[in-house]
Scaffold this motif. Structure first.
Motif, PDB file in Angstrom:
ATOM      1  N   TYR A 183       0.953  -1.199   0.084  1.00 50.60           N
ATOM      2  CA  TYR A 183       0.158  -0.025  -0.136  1.00 50.60           C
ATOM      3  C   TYR A 183       0.913   1.321   0.108  1.00 50.60           C
ATOM      4  N   GLY A 185       1.894   4.701   1.661  1.00 49.50           N
ATOM      5  CA  GLY A 185       1.807   5.752   2.949  1.00 49.50           C
ATOM      6  C   GLY A 185       2.021   7.194   2.168  1.00 49.50           C
ATOM      7  N   GLU A 201       4.895   0.834   1.218  1.00 54.48           N
ATOM      8  CA  GLU A 201       4.897  -0.184   2.130  1.00 54.48           C
ATOM      9  C   GLU A 201       4.429  -1.585   1.889  1.00 54.48           C
ATOM     10  N   SER A 252      -2.922   6.456   4.248  1.00 57.25           N
ATOM     11  CA  SER A 252      -2.518   5.227   3.622  1.00 57.25           C
ATOM     12  C   SER A 252      -3.451   4.939   2.552  1.00 57.25           C
TER      13      SER A 252
END
Length: 420
Positions: A183, A185, A201, A252
């Motif tokens: 995902y 951030g 991430e 996120s």
């Protein structure tokens, strides 16, 4: 020596069963270790039926795993992995290049020893399927895995943490890719300057806050509601060194192309209290869907990506007890196309309905299933130690709740379950 003929017969049966189990393990270990050297070879290539056993046309009856002391945490996670045919086949017959000599492969000890366990489980299932009259395969020992990795069998450990640490030890990128997602951030200034910072991430699982009440609410909190960093409150964002702090949004973003074929959700059931220096378990009710549609969670979904964000629940790791003690077991659906569930409680395997699964795994005080149905399915240990709580709760009682949820992407079912 007992003079009770029934007791003597029971002892003989147990000894014969134990002897058979040892022989099965030895035969698989021999396949793994070979006879000419200690170097590990491919156990699946030594068995002509390995590939056929993972196909949907030859579904094998499920088998349990022996608890070596306090290895229930290990058994629960291994059942979730074993019952995904692609994962099982990768571990038993890993896609690794041959060594320079061509005689052995370069599997890591973690991958080789788990391959031995899975091969033994597969062999036990094949034997049970070939012999009429056997209700279920013999339970398999995980001794070779525990000894190889130095796992203290009498020490209780965290089931989610165990699997998260074990997967990278396989050194098998193709397997890691089945579980690993990513995902984005970000931190973005809200003053319209366009200043922002992004970072990808990676994850093997997503940890969810159970106080949100449901999987959907927790995912929305994680990916749809950014935190405001306020300069007035002293926690503003400094875009670069020497710059003035500004208000910014920190959050996120989950995107369809960052989702893995197998999505594991870790439910944060254990919380630490800084004031009392103690850790306790949260048994609050936390709902999860059988079909998880992430369309409203993912950002920027294109029309051709809608199928990539739909997941089906395939297995659950349940913890019963409190922090620092308790027991783990798993609910698994071995066939992704059928609503047929089993409870894997170490060496005991029981077919259950999804209604029973939800009643046991949601947690909280609102769980209720038919008292007569629950009582009739309780074993002697459940009746002695209160599992099921008289039908008011699920099979595990007041302190049972889901700890890990494993979803499989619907679009990936043909690949994961070897239908292609």
């Amino acid at each position: 020596i007992s003079t009770n003929p029934t007791m003597t017969f029971a002892k003989r049966r147990r000894r014969a069963s134990a002897r058979t189990e040892v022989l099965n393990i030895i035969s698989v270990v021999v396949l793994c270790l070979g006879t000419a050297s200690v170097a590990l070879v491919n156990p699946a290539s030594a068995s002509a039926s390995a590939a056929a056993s993972s196909s949907p046309s030859s579904l094998l009856p499920p088998g349990g795993l022996i608890n070596g002391g306090n290895t229930c945490y290990l058994n629960a996670q291994l059942q979730c992995a074993y019952n995904v045919p692609r994962v099982r086949r990768m571990i038993v017959d890993p896609p690794l290049p041959a060594s320079s000599t061509g005689a052995v492969d370069n599997r890591t000890p973690a991958l080789a020893s788990l391959g031995c366990v899975f091969a033994a489980m597969q062999k036990a299932a094949e034997n049970a399927a070939a012999n009429e009259g056997f209700a279920a395969p013999q339970a398999t020992s995980t001794t070779v895995l525990c000894r190889t990795l130095g796992i203290p069998v009498w020490q209780q450990q965290d089931s989610q943490e165990f699997w998260k640490l074990l997967v990278p030890e396989f050194k098998l990128p193709q397997l890691v890719d089945l579980y690993q997602g990513s995902y984005e951030g970000y931190i973005a200034a809200v003053d319209g300057s366009g200043r922002e910072r992004k970072r990808e991430e990676q994850f093997l699982d997503l940890s969810l806050d159970v106080s949100c009440g449901s999987v959907t609410s927790s995912l929305e909190e994680m990916f749809c509601r950014p935190e405001l960093l306020s300069e007035k409150e002293g926690n503003g964002w400094r875009p670069e060194k020497g710059a003035t702090k500004v208000d910014a949004l920190k959050g996120s973003l989950l995107k369809a192309n960052g989702l893995p074929p197998i999505l594991q959700l870790h439910l944060k059931r254990f919380q630490y209290d800084w004031q009392t220096d103690t850790t306790s378990k949260i048994n609050d009710r936390f709902r999860f869907p059988k079909v998880l549609d992430l369309s409203d969670i993912c950002s920027g979904i294109e029309k051709d990506e809608t199928a990539r964000v739909v997941y089906d629940l395939q297995s659950i790791v349940v913890h019963v007890g409190e922090y620092g003690s308790g027991h783990y077991y798993a609910y698994v659906r071995p066939d992704a196309r059928r609503n047929l569930w089993y409870r894997f409680d170490d060496d005991k395997v029981t077919e259950v309905s999804y209604r029973e699964v939800a009643a046991d795994a949601y947690g909280g005080q609102s769980r209720r299933i038919d008292a007569q149905e629950a009582e009739s399915k309780k074993g002697i240990l459940a009746k002695l130690f209160g599992y099921g709580d008289g039908g008011k709760y699920g099979w595990g009682g007041r302190t049972s709740s889901a700890y890990v949820l494993q979803y499989i992407r619907r679009e990936s079912i043909p690949m994961l379950f070897d239908e292609q």
